[in-house]
Design an enzyme around this catalytic site. Structure first.
Site, short mmCIF file in Angstrom:
data_model
loop_
_atom_site.label_atom_id
_atom_site.label_comp_id
_atom_site.label_asym_id
_atom_site.label_seq_id
_atom_site.Cartn_x
_atom_site.Cartn_y
_atom_site.Cartn_z
N ALA A 1 -25.43 -20.24 -13.42
CA ALA A 1 -24.21 -20.07 -14.20
C ALA A 1 -24.19 -20.97 -15.42
O ALA A 1 -23.37 -20.79 -16.32
CB ALA A 1 -22.99 -20.35 -13.32
N ASP B 1 -28.58 -23.30 -3.01
CA ASP B 1 -27.91 -24.28 -2.14
C ASP B 1 -26.53 -23.82 -1.73
O ASP B 1 -25.91 -24.44 -0.87
CB ASP B 1 -27.77 -25.62 -2.88
CG ASP B 1 -26.73 -25.54 -3.99
OD1 ASP B 1 -25.73 -26.26 -3.93
OD2 ASP B 1 -26.90 -24.71 -4.91
N ASP C 1 -31.93 -20.95 -8.15
CA ASP C 1 -30.70 -21.54 -8.66
C ASP C 1 -31.07 -22.90 -9.26
O ASP C 1 -32.15 -23.44 -8.97
CB ASP C 1 -29.70 -21.69 -7.51
CG ASP C 1 -28.43 -22.40 -7.93
OD1 ASP C 1 -27.90 -22.10 -9.02
OD2 ASP C 1 -27.97 -23.29 -7.18
N LYS D 1 -24.90 -13.18 -10.56
CA LYS D 1 -26.34 -13.39 -10.39
C LYS D 1 -27.00 -12.15 -9.79
O LYS D 1 -28.11 -11.77 -10.18
CB LYS D 1 -26.61 -14.61 -9.50
CG LYS D 1 -26.23 -15.93 -10.14
CD LYS D 1 -26.64 -17.09 -9.25
CE LYS D 1 -26.27 -18.42 -9.89
NZ LYS D 1 -26.70 -19.57 -9.07
N ASN E 1 -22.03 -19.27 -2.34
CA ASN E 1 -21.61 -18.38 -3.42
C ASN E 1 -22.75 -17.50 -3.92
O ASN E 1 -22.50 -16.47 -4.55
CB ASN E 1 -21.03 -19.19 -4.58
CG ASN E 1 -19.73 -19.87 -4.21
OD1 ASN E 1 -18.80 -19.25 -3.72
ND2 ASN E 1 -19.67 -21.17 -4.41
N ASP F 1 -28.45 -25.92 -10.06
CA ASP F 1 -27.68 -27.07 -9.58
C ASP F 1 -27.88 -27.30 -8.08
O ASP F 1 -27.63 -26.40 -7.27
CB ASP F 1 -26.20 -26.87 -9.86
CG ASP F 1 -25.88 -26.88 -11.36
OD1 ASP F 1 -26.82 -27.06 -12.15
OD2 ASP F 1 -24.70 -26.69 -11.72
#
Length: 337
Positions: free
Chosen positions: A203, A270, A95, A247, A273, A97
């Site tokens: 995203a 992190d 991921d 994802k 979701n 962010d």
């Protein structure tokens, strides 16, 4: 299982031309409806058994991955190092962010585009407000994500693809790289040294992910893909926004296309979701996890890595510092009186 992965790879490549796939690879020509039904049933069974998702979700992932590849101009953004032995069946998925970089890549992108007069303040304000709410609450809001998607598509509609790509490269070079967690970059480097593919899955717009991957020497990036036509954005998505289940769908499609063994793969995030993506690999790792993901990771015995040591110190000392500052201000004010 290897035969099944090869079948799914072939189906994914020829998705959109199912009749040719069936005639050439699966079975002798029948009537069109029978071929489509048989092929879809076979692919659906393979997808369900391999990834635990339905064929429609898998097809969305194929569309997203295909759009990301088309945007990058090639299947892999960084070609494999010929000096490193490749483990063709293993990969690591990161991921972005708060896993690779501190904060929101979308906010950094929005600010950078504003400074370059690509977007206006009225277009930027909603995204900033959502980030403030995220900082206060500490968790992502599904309604905000959906609304943000529509706003982002409206913002880029009719604007130049080439200009956005150039701006993304500059923003990554000038702002995002210095916000990266060096420990996460080193984790990715360990996977590369082991001959594994390293993919960003975020995203955030795919152009940002690809610019980050290129600068850091990763294999490539999957991100939210905005449809392009005649060098302009149409205001529509290719596939789906890569968030949560999105994802999972994209990683499944990538695994099929690259013939990866997900039991050998690692995923880092992190956020709770991203649980669908984390749970589909052999080695899930929580990096800088939110409260819910930390709780889940502990219960499952997953590895947890927190690279926010400075942030923790600041948080721990924030209250005493605030009291001290307030006390000093009160004393000075009283003395002046």
């Amino acid at each position: 299982m290897s035969e099944q992965r090869e079948f799914l790879a072939q189906w994914s490549v020829s998705q959109g031309n199912l009749r040719r796939f069936l005639e050439d690879l699966a079975l002798r020509p029948l009537d069109d409806d029978a071929q489509r039904t048989a092929g879809r049933a076979a692919a659906a069974a393979a997808v369900e058994e391999t990834f635990g998702i339905n064929l429609d979700d898998f097809t969305l992932g194929v569309d997203s991955v295909g759009g990301a590849f088309a945007t990058a101009g090639r299947g892999k953004i960084t070609l494999p190092d010929p000096e490193i032995p490749q483990d063709a069946e293993a990969a690591a998925f990161f991921d972005v962010d708060n896993t690779l970089i501190q904060g929101s890549s979308l906010i950094l992108l929005a600010k950078g585009l504003f400074r370059r007069h690509f977007i206006t303040l009225s277009e930027l304000a909603p995204a900033l407000w959502k980030q403030i709410r995220y900082r206060v609450s500490g968790s992502e809001n599904a309604a905000d994500i959906a609304e943000g998607r529509e706003q982002a598509l409206a913002v880029v509609k009719g604007k130049s693809v080439a200009e956005l790509k150039a701006a993304c490269k500059e923003i990554v070079d000038q702002q995002m790289l210095r916000k990266s967690y060096q420990d996460t970059v080193e984790l990715a480097a360990m996977h590369i040294a082991a001959g594994q593919q390293v993919w960003l899955v975020s995203a955030t717009p795919v152009q940002i992910g690809q610019a980050l991957a290129e600068q850091l020497g990763f294999t490539g990036a999957l991100g939210t893909v905005a449809e392009e036509e005649d060098g302009k954005f149409t205001g529509r998505l290719v596939g789906d926004i890569l968030h949560g289940p999105g994802k999972q769908h994209a990683v499944a499609a990538l695994a099929a296309l690259q013939q990866l063994d997900l039991s050998k793969c690692t995923a880092y995030s992190d956020s709770i979701n991203d649980l669908p993506m984390l749970e589909m690999v052999g080695v899930p790792v929580a990096i800088n996890p939110d409260r819910k993901l930390r709780r889940h990771a502990k219960a499952q015995g997953w590895a947890i890595r927190d690279f926010r040591s400075v942030r923790r110190v600041v948080r721990a000392g924030a209250a005493p510092v605030a009291v001290g500052v307030a006390g000093a201000w009160w004393w000075l004010r009283r003395k002046r009186r």
